[in-house]
Motif scaffolding. Sequence first.
Motif, PDB file in Angstrom:
ATOM      1  N   TRP A   1       5.289 113.715 124.564  1.00  0.00           N
ATOM      2  CA  TRP A   1       4.246 112.785 124.176  1.00  0.00           C
ATOM      3  C   TRP A   1       4.011 111.762 125.274  1.00  0.00           C
ATOM      4  O   TRP A   1       4.936 111.367 125.995  1.00  0.00           O
ATOM      5  N   GLY A   2       2.774 111.300 125.334  1.00  0.00           N
ATOM      6  CA  GLY A   2       2.474 110.187 126.207  1.00  0.00           C
ATOM      7  C   GLY A   2       2.827 108.876 125.538  1.00  0.00           C
ATOM      8  O   GLY A   2       3.333 108.848 124.409  1.00  0.00           O
ATOM      9  N   GLN A   3       2.528 107.773 126.227  1.00  0.00           N
ATOM     10  CA  GLN A   3       2.872 106.455 125.712  1.00  0.00           C
ATOM     11  C   GLN A   3       1.796 105.924 124.763  1.00  0.00           C
ATOM     12  O   GLN A   3       2.033 104.953 124.048  1.00  0.00           O
ATOM     13  N   GLY A   4       0.629 106.554 124.768  1.00  0.00           N
ATOM     14  CA  GLY A   4      -0.440 106.160 123.872  1.00  0.00           C
ATOM     15  C   GLY A   4      -1.415 105.173 124.491  1.00  0.00           C
ATOM     16  O   GLY A   4      -1.080 104.435 125.422  1.00  0.00           O
ATOM     17  N   THR A   5      -2.626 105.176 123.958  1.00  0.00           N
ATOM     18  CA  THR A   5      -3.644 104.211 124.371  1.00  0.00           C
ATOM     19  C   THR A   5      -4.351 103.707 123.109  1.00  0.00           C
ATOM     20  O   THR A   5      -4.682 104.479 122.218  1.00  0.00           O
TER      21      THR A   5
ATOM     22  N   GLU B   1      -1.884 108.587 129.095  1.00  0.00           N
ATOM     23  CA  GLU B   1      -3.202 108.414 128.506  1.00  0.00           C
ATOM     24  C   GLU B   1      -3.888 107.187 129.083  1.00  0.00           C
ATOM     25  O   GLU B   1      -3.228 106.219 129.489  1.00  0.00           O
ATOM     26  N   SER B   2      -5.208 107.224 129.088  1.00  0.00           N
ATOM     27  CA  SER B   2      -6.006 106.078 129.514  1.00  0.00           C
ATOM     28  C   SER B   2      -7.377 106.163 128.855  1.00  0.00           C
ATOM     29  O   SER B   2      -7.737 107.196 128.288  1.00  0.00           O
ATOM     30  N   GLY B   3      -8.117 105.063 128.935  1.00  0.00           N
ATOM     31  CA  GLY B   3      -9.484 105.061 128.443  1.00  0.00           C
ATOM     32  C   GLY B   3      -9.700 104.354 127.122  1.00  0.00           C
ATOM     33  O   GLY B   3     -10.834 104.243 126.656  1.00  0.00           O
ATOM     34  N   GLY B   4      -8.626 103.880 126.495  1.00  0.00           N
ATOM     35  CA  GLY B   4      -8.783 103.173 125.243  1.00  0.00           C
ATOM     36  C   GLY B   4      -9.428 101.811 125.446  1.00  0.00           C
ATOM     37  O   GLY B   4      -9.619 101.355 126.573  1.00  0.00           O
ATOM     38  N   GLY B   5      -9.775 101.165 124.336  1.00  0.00           N
ATOM     39  CA  GLY B   5     -10.369  99.850 124.431  1.00  0.00           C
ATOM     40  C   GLY B   5     -10.932  99.392 123.110  1.00  0.00           C
ATOM     41  O   GLY B   5     -10.703 100.013 122.074  1.00  0.00           O
ATOM     42  N   LEU B   6     -11.660  98.291 123.178  1.00  0.00           N
ATOM     43  CA  LEU B   6     -12.301  97.698 122.007  1.00  0.00           C
ATOM     44  C   LEU B   6     -13.792  97.993 122.070  1.00  0.00           C
ATOM     45  O   LEU B   6     -14.442  97.640 123.058  1.00  0.00           O
ATOM     46  N   VAL B   7     -14.305  98.650 121.033  1.00  0.00           N
ATOM     47  CA  VAL B   7     -15.722  98.985 120.978  1.00  0.00           C
ATOM     48  C   VAL B   7     -16.256  98.672 119.590  1.00  0.00           C
ATOM     49  O   VAL B   7     -15.494  98.383 118.671  1.00  0.00           O
ATOM     50  N   GLN B   8     -17.569  98.736 119.463  1.00  0.00           N
ATOM     51  CA  GLN B   8     -18.209  98.517 118.170  1.00  0.00           C
ATOM     52  C   GLN B   8     -18.469  99.858 117.478  1.00  0.00           C
ATOM     53  O   GLN B   8     -18.540 100.910 118.140  1.00  0.00           O
TER      54      GLN B   8
END
Length: 118
Positions: A108-112, A6-13
Amino acid sequence: QVRLVESGGGLVQAGDSLRLSCAASGLSFSSYGMGWFRQVPGKEREFVAHISWSGPRTYYSDSVKGRFTISRDNAKNTVYLQMNSLKPEDTAVYYCAVAIGGKEYNNWGQGTQVTVSS
């Protein structure tokens, strides 16, 4: 060996959007439905969305219906989760998963990490 990344996670408002990706290898990707789940520390993993092997059938949890969209590109062996109108309660680690050899998700993936600030 099946591998999901997985990819694309982050901190958003709150109110922002994110698109998660899950790249799959080691399987005949176009033959399998794919799912997205999420988990908050101390809570059970929660189903978010599922897409059928060919793409036309999708299913969502009530908590994300109308805001999230699952899609797939079988040519790229990738499944996506477009997340719009994000809320602080969407904060979690997001996992993609596939069920091989049965109906239960068993790879399962490792998570994001997705963090939504208010």
